[in-house]
Design an enzyme around this catalytic site. Structure first.
Site, PDB file in Angstrom:
ATOM      1  N   HIS A  36      -1.571  -5.467   5.679  1.00 20.53           N
ATOM      2  CA  HIS A  36      -0.718  -5.735   6.843  1.00 20.53           C
ATOM      3  C   HIS A  36      -1.447  -5.634   8.178  1.00 20.53           C
ATOM      4  CE1 HIS A  36       2.602  -6.237   4.243  1.00 20.53           C
ATOM      5  NE2 HIS A  36       3.046  -4.999   4.183  1.00 20.53           N
ATOM      6  N   HIS A  91       8.922  -7.504   8.203  1.00 22.46           N
ATOM      7  CA  HIS A  91       8.991  -6.526   7.109  1.00 22.46           C
ATOM      8  C   HIS A  91      10.286  -5.714   7.181  1.00 22.46           C
ATOM      9  CE1 HIS A  91       7.587  -3.737   4.056  1.00 22.46           C
ATOM     10  NE2 HIS A  91       6.422  -4.360   3.985  1.00 22.46           N
ATOM     11  N   GLU A  99       9.756 -10.803   2.275  1.00 27.03           N
ATOM     12  CA  GLU A  99       8.703 -11.073   3.253  1.00 27.03           C
ATOM     13  C   GLU A  99       8.164 -12.487   3.016  1.00 27.03           C
ATOM     14  OE1 GLU A  99       5.824  -7.709   2.996  1.00 27.03           O
ATOM     15  OE2 GLU A  99       7.381  -6.859   1.714  1.00 27.03           O
TER      16      GLU A  99
END
Length: 344
Positions: free
Chosen positions: A106, A175, A309
């Protein structure tokens, strides 16, 4: 008609003030923070007309500043995992900080989720912009990024755009963790899920795709028809869903596709998702362990929520047969995802 308003919500030591933007339609209310372009809440009606907040989060700014689970945030420069935190672009190897076992996750130790974005009002919503400098978290090139959240009736649209000064991998997503019974409900076992994906990506023991694209037919990953999450989790190896579902094949043209639908029969709330992205990571909050104290003092535990996501395939920068994730200086990155909150 969507009403849009703004107020200061707090201040982060160093970067400065954080604003809260509120988008209000006749049926849905959305709160957005300039920290991390975070969706702080989504309030929508159930069958009985009762409004509930269906997004996990925190009561105060400090919760988001210290958060390590990306609650509600936009993640980037590259969402999901990059194997061993390494990749090669145009003959040069780049090394990233590893923050998820042996891998980079991420965007790095201080990804887009920890940045304060510049916000401006747009029709029906807010546009948040960010400059990621050359070398940010180890990535090449300066990248100008924006995400626009707009609310029209029951539909929240997230539109992502970016331009880069050097060739760089990019993969942006939101997210948010959802529970359609309300963010304080204990689990999602009574939710039904369907995902319009004929295949998924098997992973190794560090959650990196093996390179195989496997058909869902005859497996617990077949979510092409609605499945109750609780019983389906018992059929899975491991802790739960944290898998990438393939919505399109590499090389397919850009188009928006129906992606997923989750329904909570008891309340009548349903969430429908569509996206232009080639895949979606379905995650059932396997690593929430009750240590996070969220809104209203609720402890968020394992399987207390789900994430959808929408994104490119994980580790695409290292997998030659996955959809391209490189943004070149003469190109525009643009993707759109829509979340529609309805009742059944």
């Amino acid at each position: 008609m969507t009403e849009v308003s703004r107020q200061q919500w707090g201040e982060v030591s160093g970067p400065g003030p954080v604003d809260l933007w509120v988008l209000q339609s006749s049926s849905v209310r959305v709160e957005v923070l300039t920290l991390g372009a975070i969706i702080r809440s989504v309030c929508c009606r159930g069958r009985d007309g009762q409004m509930e907040d269906v997004v996990l989060g925190y009561d105060d700014l400090e919760g988001y500043v210290s958060d390590k689970r990306y609650l509600g945030a936009v993640v980037g420069r590259v969402a999901n995992r990059i194997a061993l935190g390494r990749f090669v672009v145009e003959g040069k190897e780049y090394r990233l900080d590893v923050n998820n076992g042996p891998n980079a996750l991420h965007g790095g130790l201080r990804g887009f989720n920890k940045a304060i974005w510049l916000a401006t009002a747009v029709e029906g919503g807010v546009q948040l912009s960010l400059t990621s400098p050359d070398g940010d978290q180890g990535y090449p090139g300066e990248v100008q990024v924006s995400v626009s959240y707009t609310l029209q009736g029951e539909t929240l649209t997230a539109e992502y755009q970016a331009r880069a000064t050097k060739t760089t991998p990019i993969n942006l997503t939101n997210h948010s963790y959802f529970n359609l019974a309300g963010q304080g409900a204990a689990d999602i076992y009574d939710h039904q899920v369907s995902i319009s994906a004929p295949s998924y990506l098997p992973v190794d023991d560090t959650s990196i795709p093996t390179g195989e694209i496997r058909q869902v037919d005859g497996t617990p990953f077949d979510l092409t028809k609605p499945a109750l999450i609780g019983p389906r989790l018992k059929e899975l190896p491991g802790l739960g869903f944290d898998h990438h579902f393939c919505l399109s094949a590499p090389g397919e043209s850009w188009r928006e596709r129906p992606t997923a639908r989750v329904c909570h029969p008891a309340s009548g709330r349903a969430l429908e998702v569509s996206t232009s992205q080639p895949g979606v990571q379905f995650y059932t909050a396997n690593f929430l362990d009750g240590s996070i104290i969220g809104k209203g003092g609720v402890r968020y535990g394992k399987h207390s929520s789900f994430c959808l996501e929408t994104q490119n395939w994980p580790d695409a920068v290292n997998q030659a047969f996955f959809p391209n994730c490189l943004l070149r200086p003469d190109e525009d990155y643009r993707h759109v995802t829509r979340f529609t909150f309805t009742t059944v």
